[in-house]
Design an enzyme around this catalytic site. Structure first.
Site, PDB file in Angstrom:
ATOM      1  N   SER A  46      35.413-103.151 -26.533  1.00 24.57           N
ATOM      2  CA  SER A  46      34.671-104.245 -27.140  1.00 24.57           C
ATOM      3  C   SER A  46      33.843-104.921 -26.052  1.00 24.57           C
ATOM      4  CB  SER A  46      35.641-105.215 -27.825  1.00 24.57           C
ATOM      5  OG  SER A  46      34.957-106.260 -28.467  1.00 24.57           O
TER       6      SER A  46
ATOM      7  N   TYR B 170      24.465-107.882 -31.528  1.00 25.04           N
ATOM      8  CA  TYR B 170      25.499-107.237 -30.709  1.00 25.04           C
ATOM      9  C   TYR B 170      26.835-107.949 -30.891  1.00 25.04           C
ATOM     10  CZ  TYR B 170      27.664-105.211 -26.498  1.00 25.04           C
ATOM     11  OH  TYR B 170      28.502-104.562 -25.618  1.00 25.04           O
TER      12      TYR B 170
ATOM     13  N   LYS C  20      30.495-106.577 -32.326  1.00 24.11           N
ATOM     14  CA  LYS C  20      31.719-106.620 -31.525  1.00 24.11           C
ATOM     15  C   LYS C  20      32.774-107.525 -32.153  1.00 24.11           C
ATOM     16  CE  LYS C  20      30.615-103.840 -28.097  1.00 24.11           C
ATOM     17  NZ  LYS C  20      31.327-102.541 -27.926  1.00 24.11           N
TER      18      LYS C  20
END
Length: 282
Positions: A135, A149, A153
């Site tokens: 991660s 992004y 994650k």
């Protein structure tokens, strides 16, 4: 001596994935190293009789199934799955196109889901295995210019945290790895794409952010080879951590997030606690 394991590593053609594959091989394990171009993977990782380089586009579910089957055909089992493949679509939310936002989620989140879905039945049959997801501190702490992004994650974090108790009865462990800034190729043009500037209100901050990140490329404090060696060490534990902050900056991010959550829980505790139904009839 640690018994030989079979590792399946995604995104092993460059960056951290190469180091993870090399570290596992150096520890005596067999490695199925995957990427969109297996010839690049084989060249990057280096020759070894314990290496199988395979094509795997993580967004393709058929590819995921084929890679899992090929791993079993060659080595008989899979012990450690490392979901590492990712990309980075950066920019202010209003300037990231809907298509790019979806593409970010498709690769970083659904790619991880696809490969894990292909491997889990094998681990369940074995009643053993470890699922690792690489991660990011961006999966714990959101920041400007990283909305797509971070969303991908954060999704990985929530999914893995929920998956852990589902598979634990079958002897399957999970581990989230949250790196800070490591000297990988994530900030190179091959891995990072920036949203095209389109809104004047963001122009100055966009220019400054891109300049800062460009100057950081190749100077990040974390050593990916050391991180890869740490993962091999953690994978050998009977009880690997459910989350591993990778890097001193990641530890600081964990500590700050924990402190912030505690402060937020306390800030309006009385109001929060007063929201239940009053069943006394008073």
């Amino acid at each position: 001596m640690t018994p030989q394991q079979v590792w399946l590593v995604t995104g092993a053609g460059r960056g951290l994935g190469v180091h993870i594959a090399q570290a596992a091989l150096a520890a005596g394990h067999a490695v199925v190293a995957t990427g969109r171009r297996p010839e690049w993977v084989a060249r990057a990782v280096g020759a070894s009789e314990n290496l199988l380089a395979l094509k795997l586009d993580v967004t393709d579910r058929a590819d995921s199934q084929a890679a899992a089957q090929a791993a079993v055909d060659r080595f008989g089992r899979i012990d450690v799955l490392v979901n590492n493949a990712a990309n980075f679509k950066a920019g202010f939310f209003e300037e990231v196109t809907p298509e790019d936002f979806r593409a970010q989620i498709e690769t970083t989140f659904f790619g991880t889901v696809n490969v894990t879905r292909a491997v889990l039945p094998l681990l369940r049959a074995q009643r053993s295995g470890l699922v690792v997801a690489i991660s990011s501190t961006a999966g714990l702490v959101g920041d400007e210019f990283t909305s797509a992004y971070a969303a991908s994650k954060f999704a990985v974090e929530g999914w893995m945290e929920s998956l852990a108790p589902e598979v634990a009865p079958f002897g399957i462990r999970t581990m989230l790895v949250d790196p800070g800034f490591f000297r990988t190729e994530l900030l190179t043009p091959e891995s990072t794409s920036y949203a095209a500037p389109s809104i004047d209100d963001y122009a100055e901050r966009t220019e400054a952010t891109i300049a800062a990140w460009t100057s950081m490329n190749g100077k990040q404090p974390g050593d990916p080879a050391k991180l890869a060696a740490a993962l091999v060490r953690l994978a050998a534990l009977d009880e690997p951590p459910s989350r591993f902050p990778a890097g001193a900056d990641a530890v600081r991010a964990f500590e700050k997030k924990a402190a912030d959550l505690l402060a937020q829980a306390r800030a309006h505790r009385d109001l929060s606690a007063a929201l239940a139904f009053d069943d006394t009839g008073a």
